[in-house]
Design a protein around this motif. Structure first.
Motif, PDB file in Angstrom:
ATOM      1  N   GLN A 158      46.690   3.911  32.262  1.00 14.86           N
ATOM      2  CA  GLN A 158      45.991   2.674  31.917  1.00 14.86           C
ATOM      3  C   GLN A 158      44.510   2.814  32.211  1.00 14.86           C
ATOM      4  N   ASN A 159      43.724   2.024  31.498  1.00 13.90           N
ATOM      5  CA  ASN A 159      42.269   2.104  31.618  1.00 13.90           C
ATOM      6  C   ASN A 159      41.683   0.706  31.588  1.00 13.90           C
ATOM      7  N   SER A 160      40.876   0.399  32.596  1.00 11.81           N
ATOM      8  CA  SER A 160      40.154  -0.887  32.662  1.00 11.81           C
ATOM      9  C   SER A 160      41.095  -2.073  32.535  1.00 11.81           C
ATOM     10  N   THR A 161      42.216  -2.010  33.257  1.00 17.62           N
ATOM     11  CA  THR A 161      43.199  -3.089  33.213  1.00 17.62           C
ATOM     12  C   THR A 161      43.142  -3.918  34.485  1.00 17.62           C
ATOM     13  N   THR A 162      43.720  -5.107  34.411  1.00 20.80           N
ATOM     14  CA  THR A 162      43.727  -6.037  35.538  1.00 20.80           C
ATOM     15  C   THR A 162      45.123  -6.616  35.703  1.00 20.80           C
ATOM     16  N   GLN A 163      45.576  -6.747  36.949  1.00 21.51           N
ATOM     17  CA  GLN A 163      46.861  -7.367  37.212  1.00 21.51           C
ATOM     18  C   GLN A 163      46.713  -8.878  37.260  1.00 21.51           C
ATOM     19  N   GLY A 178      38.159  -1.249  24.794  1.00 22.66           N
ATOM     20  CA  GLY A 178      38.666   0.060  25.182  1.00 22.66           C
ATOM     21  C   GLY A 178      39.728   0.037  26.258  1.00 22.66           C
ATOM     22  N   ALA A 179      39.990  -1.134  26.827  1.00 26.02           N
ATOM     23  CA  ALA A 179      41.036  -1.224  27.846  1.00 26.02           C
ATOM     24  C   ALA A 179      42.399  -0.979  27.199  1.00 26.02           C
TER      25      ALA A 179
END
Length: 340
Positions: free
Chosen positions: A42-47, A66-67
């Motif tokens: 994963q890239n530039s993700t948030t929980q 791009g996430a």
């Protein structure tokens, strides 16, 4: 070195994780914090840990161009099911994509607007050649994209079971084919839900039927199944084709396929075409039907048994491999050529 390890740990915890290995299908993901599961990157993700999640209080969020969330798995997939929603009305470009190699991607679905108040269940059929799926924010317009409850099912290969898997003794006397049919039963499981067809394919010298022991024979035969996804003990008939030369026809394969998921099986069949045996019933001329059983004058391919005194005024030609047996105290008199 310690600085590098700290940076790597930070990337994993902040949504830049890259976990080696492949996921095993079927897979499910409902937790989006910490180290990603095996096969996921994963890239530039948030929980999400609030009502933004679709189930419980745990969801994944794409919040910048791009996430992405990406998963690599190790076997043919069937269906992708997940929940999607926009956090605030979202514009831009969000896609779900699949790939066989993780480099060249094909769109599974594409959104430019996602309504932002509720989760919507998404379901997509995947290519059996795909080994990657990614959820990617191609271009952020406004708001975020949230996903949750990701499930990817596996292609289940049908189990096709013929009983018995070998048939022998399919035979006939030269010139009198086809043979009497032999049969096997077919049962199956893990078939495509909703119904379909099992197909049986001939070999070079054998033909098949799902109709009866005497009708419906051809190059292929089919057997439909219903929505239950199973098939129990249906009969299939096989016979040696007419018009075959004298000889053995062993070890040929009747192919069985269908049920989706590349199900396959086979039945091995063997048989032969034999010479007829003609027996004398009284003294007489070789070329007279009254000399022989059934009134049949021996042909060049027939075996002959002489239990009387037989004479031949015309030449007699016998094929290689045929036999002429003259039993004790009887005789065969040739007044012309006898060629064997």
């Amino acid at each position: 070195k310690s600085v590098y390890l700290k940076l790597l740990l930070g990337m994993l915890l902040c949504g830049g994780g890259d976990v080696m290995g492949q996921a095993t299908l079927p897979l499910s993901r409902t937790a989006w914090g910490g180290t990603p599961p095996t096969g996921w990157t994963q890239n530039s993700t948030t929980q999400r840990t609030s009502s933004f999640a679709c189930s419980g209080s745990d969801g994944g969020s794409l919040q910048s161009t791009g996430a992405y969330y990406r998963v690599n798995f190790n076997s043919p997939p069937a269906t992708l099911i997940y929940n999607l929603k926009g956090s605030n009305p979202t514009t831009g470009s969000y896609k779900v994509q699949e790939s066989s190699n993780g480099t060249v991607w094909t769109d599974v679905s594409s959104f430019t607007t996602i309504s932002g108040s509720s989760c919507s269940a998404q379901s997509h059929t995947l290519l059996s050649t795909s080994r990657y799926v990614q959820f990617i924010y191609i271009l952020k317009g406004g708001g975020n994209v949230d996903i949750d409850d990701v499930n990817i099912t596996a292609v289940v290969t049908p189990t096709l079971t013929p009983t018995p898997a070998t048939l022998t003794g399919l035979t006939y006397i030269f010139g009198s084919g086809p043979s009497t049919a032999s049969s096997f039963t077919i049962s199956a499981s893990n078939l495509t839900a909703g119904g379909g067809t099992i197909t049986f394919s001939e070999s070079t010298n054998y033909e098949v039927s799902t109709t009866s022991a005497t009708t419906g024979f051809g190059a292929t035969a089919t057997l439909p199944y219903t929505a239950t996804g199973t098939l129990a003990n249906n009969t299939v008939w096989v016979r040696l084709k007419a018009g075959r030369a004298i000889g053995n026809y062993n070890g040929e394969t009747i192919g069985i396929s269908g049920g989706s998921g590349n199900g396959s099986a086979s039945v091995t069949v063997s048989g032969n075409v034999t010479n007829a045996t003609i027996t004398s019933t009284q003294n007489g001329d070789w070329d007279s039907g009254s000399t022989w059983a059934g009134g049949i004058v021996p042909g060049s391919t027939d075996n002959v048994i002489i239990n009387h005194d037989v004479f031949a005024t015309a030449s007699v030609t016998r094929d290689n491999g045929t036999t002429t047996t003259v039993n004790a105290i009887h005789k065969l008199r040739m007044d012309n050529d006898y060629v064997n």
